[in-house]
Scaffold this motif. Sequence first.
Motif, PDB file in Angstrom:
ATOM      1  N   VAL A 438      45.148 103.202   7.968  1.00 10.48           N
ATOM      2  CA  VAL A 438      45.579 102.743   9.300  1.00 10.48           C
ATOM      3  C   VAL A 438      44.565 101.724   9.819  1.00 10.48           C
ATOM      4  O   VAL A 438      44.920 100.653  10.317  1.00 10.48           O
ATOM      5  N   ALA A 439      43.286 102.055   9.655  1.00 14.79           N
ATOM      6  CA  ALA A 439      42.233 101.187  10.196  1.00 14.79           C
ATOM      7  C   ALA A 439      42.181  99.835   9.489  1.00 14.79           C
ATOM      8  O   ALA A 439      41.928  98.810  10.121  1.00 14.79           O
ATOM      9  N   THR A 440      42.453  99.826   8.187  1.00 16.43           N
ATOM     10  CA  THR A 440      42.263  98.564   7.454  1.00 16.43           C
ATOM     11  C   THR A 440      43.523  97.725   7.311  1.00 16.43           C
ATOM     12  O   THR A 440      43.446  96.509   7.233  1.00 16.43           O
ATOM     13  N   SER A 441      44.721  98.367   7.260  1.00 18.47           N
ATOM     14  CA  SER A 441      45.905  97.544   6.975  1.00 18.47           C
ATOM     15  C   SER A 441      46.704  97.155   8.215  1.00 18.47           C
ATOM     16  O   SER A 441      47.389  96.135   8.224  1.00 18.47           O
ATOM     17  N   LEU A 442      46.628  97.965   9.292  1.00 17.74           N
ATOM     18  CA  LEU A 442      47.426  97.639  10.491  1.00 17.74           C
ATOM     19  C   LEU A 442      46.825  96.428  11.210  1.00 17.74           C
ATOM     20  O   LEU A 442      45.647  96.417  11.536  1.00 17.74           O
ATOM     21  N   GLN A 443      47.636  95.385  11.417  1.00 17.65           N
ATOM     22  CA  GLN A 443      47.154  94.171  12.087  1.00 17.65           C
ATOM     23  C   GLN A 443      47.488  94.158  13.577  1.00 17.65           C
ATOM     24  O   GLN A 443      46.682  93.759  14.400  1.00 17.65           O
ATOM     25  N   ALA A 444      48.724  94.569  13.905  1.00 19.04           N
ATOM     26  CA  ALA A 444      49.144  94.540  15.315  1.00 19.04           C
ATOM     27  C   ALA A 444      50.340  95.451  15.521  1.00 19.04           C
ATOM     28  O   ALA A 444      51.123  95.691  14.606  1.00 19.04           O
ATOM     29  N   VAL A 445      50.460  95.952  16.760  1.00 16.59           N
ATOM     30  CA  VAL A 445      51.631  96.750  17.149  1.00 16.59           C
ATOM     31  C   VAL A 445      52.247  96.083  18.369  1.00 16.59           C
ATOM     32  O   VAL A 445      51.566  95.825  19.361  1.00 16.59           O
ATOM     33  N   LEU A 446      53.546  95.795  18.280  1.00 15.49           N
ATOM     34  CA  LEU A 446      54.265  95.204  19.404  1.00 15.49           C
ATOM     35  C   LEU A 446      55.234  96.268  19.907  1.00 15.49           C
ATOM     36  O   LEU A 446      56.065  96.748  19.135  1.00 15.49           O
ATOM     37  N   ALA A 447      55.088  96.690  21.164  1.00 14.99           N
ATOM     38  CA  ALA A 447      56.025  97.675  21.725  1.00 14.99           C
ATOM     39  C   ALA A 447      56.980  96.928  22.645  1.00 14.99           C
ATOM     40  O   ALA A 447      56.559  96.007  23.341  1.00 14.99           O
TER      41      ALA A 447
END
Length: 567
Positions: A438-447
């Motif tokens: 989660v820490a290394t691959s997630l770039q952004a979350v758009l809700a």
Amino acid sequence: MARPEKVRLGEILVQQKLLSEEQLQFALGEQKRTGRKLGRVFVENGFVTEEQISGALARQLNIPYINLKFFNIDPEVVRALPETQARRFRAIALEGRGGSMLIGMADPTDLFAYDEISRTVKRPIELAVVNEGELLQTIDRIYRRTEEITDFARELEEDLGDSYVDFGNLGGAPGIEEAPVVKLLQSVFDDATQVRASDIHIEPQEGRLQIRFRIDGVLHLQTEADIKIAQALALRLKLMSGLDISEKRLPQDGRFAIKVKQQQVDVRISTMPTQFGESVVMRLLNQSGGILKLDSIGMPPSMVKKFRAILQRPNGLVLVTGPTGSGKTTTLYGALAELNSMERKLITVEDPVEYRLPGVNQVQINEKIDLTFARVLRSALRQDPDVVLVGEMRDQETAQIGMRAALTGHLVLSTLHTNDAVSTPIRLLDMGVPRYMVATSLQAVLAQRLVRVICESCAEPYTLKPTEQEWLKSELGDTVNARKYLHGRGCTHCNGTGYRGRTGVYEMLEMSEAVATAANHHDPAHFMKVAQEQMAGQTLRRHGVALVVAGRTTVSEAMRISNQFDD
């Protein structure tokens, strides 16, 4: 009013200095060559706008120009002119004036149309100029198929009587277009497209059949008919979508394409056995509208800029979250359309494929033959893609494969059902995805959410209720009462709802170094705190309030989407 005299449109525009002599000569040549109307040639070449033409005609003929956008039309009066004539003569009946009738025309100098309309309405007519584009939209909206649908339903009911009709034979039978069931369905689709419905619900109730449309996220009753026709409709729709017509006890899903008003509409269909018969729900996906660009979905410009920059990264996971029907697919397709180029290979894994994108390899999930998200995703990664879109991260397996792909040089786009951006990484951990991933691959979350937009034609000032005032105070402080608020009164343009169309409300969490480090921390509260600081108050709620202040939506709409994540 006297019959209008014939005037030359080109000369009027030159006289009123809206057009040069050279432009007129060029347009006359084009008209001769193509046979198109002179007014259209002027507009298409950018010489004048439709408004300028309407204004010039109104001044020359000394008659009023009426902007249909702000004119509240009476559906009863409109019926004085049948739809075929309204379309043919580009005219609309606006209001009864004692013994005469006011008619809006795009070309009031058309003498043949004037005579025909006078003969039809059987009384003297007064003329007004209306803009052709607005006029055609109004005709589409006002001449609804409601009566026609009721008539066809009655015809089908009589046709069925108490006998059994073999709908299996309706497949390729001659004269099929004339069968009442086909005419009824065609008019339902026509009407649904006219009012911009996203879904059609055909629901058998006790003793009656109910047909409802979902418009801007809210269901409206279209018609009620005799329960006898329910089976006929369900059978016909199953035939169209290639479903098993003998199976009435199990739910089924399918799709078919239909032509409505020269537009290709993809229909996704779902049937469900209920107490009184089969309920059918159809999602309409209008392919002719094209994919919406990221600039036009309502995202704030600064966020679009950041989001675009993230999409250009060579690898990583980008998640779009929100409840069902919050426009996630539209956002993802907007992102895909921007990434779609000859240099990149794009693969989508969806259930079902909603819009068709040229140049993109789209794969449809099929659980029946064990073609699951995880299985297709594994194979997709062997196809050497640059960008992979996973319709939804439904389970731990899919999430892990997606995350791994994001770590190994692919840009992965997907959706997840969470309430807001900050809680998304925690949801991934709950699904069993390792912390480091989660820490290394997630770039952004758009809700995101969708709110209804106030109808421009009937917007008026609005006084806040005490609860609304209280709610706004948390964002606006003491400036609440110093601002103006709007709502829609309800008019023929918005079917009396006060809203027309929807727009997106967004928040974005970018996984900066500090946020990624916090995601590796075992205490979720610590992560939440860091993530909220990173977002600097740019929340869904704040964007909703900004739309209220800008007069785009109502306080009740902003409160509705805010309550979905305040719980």
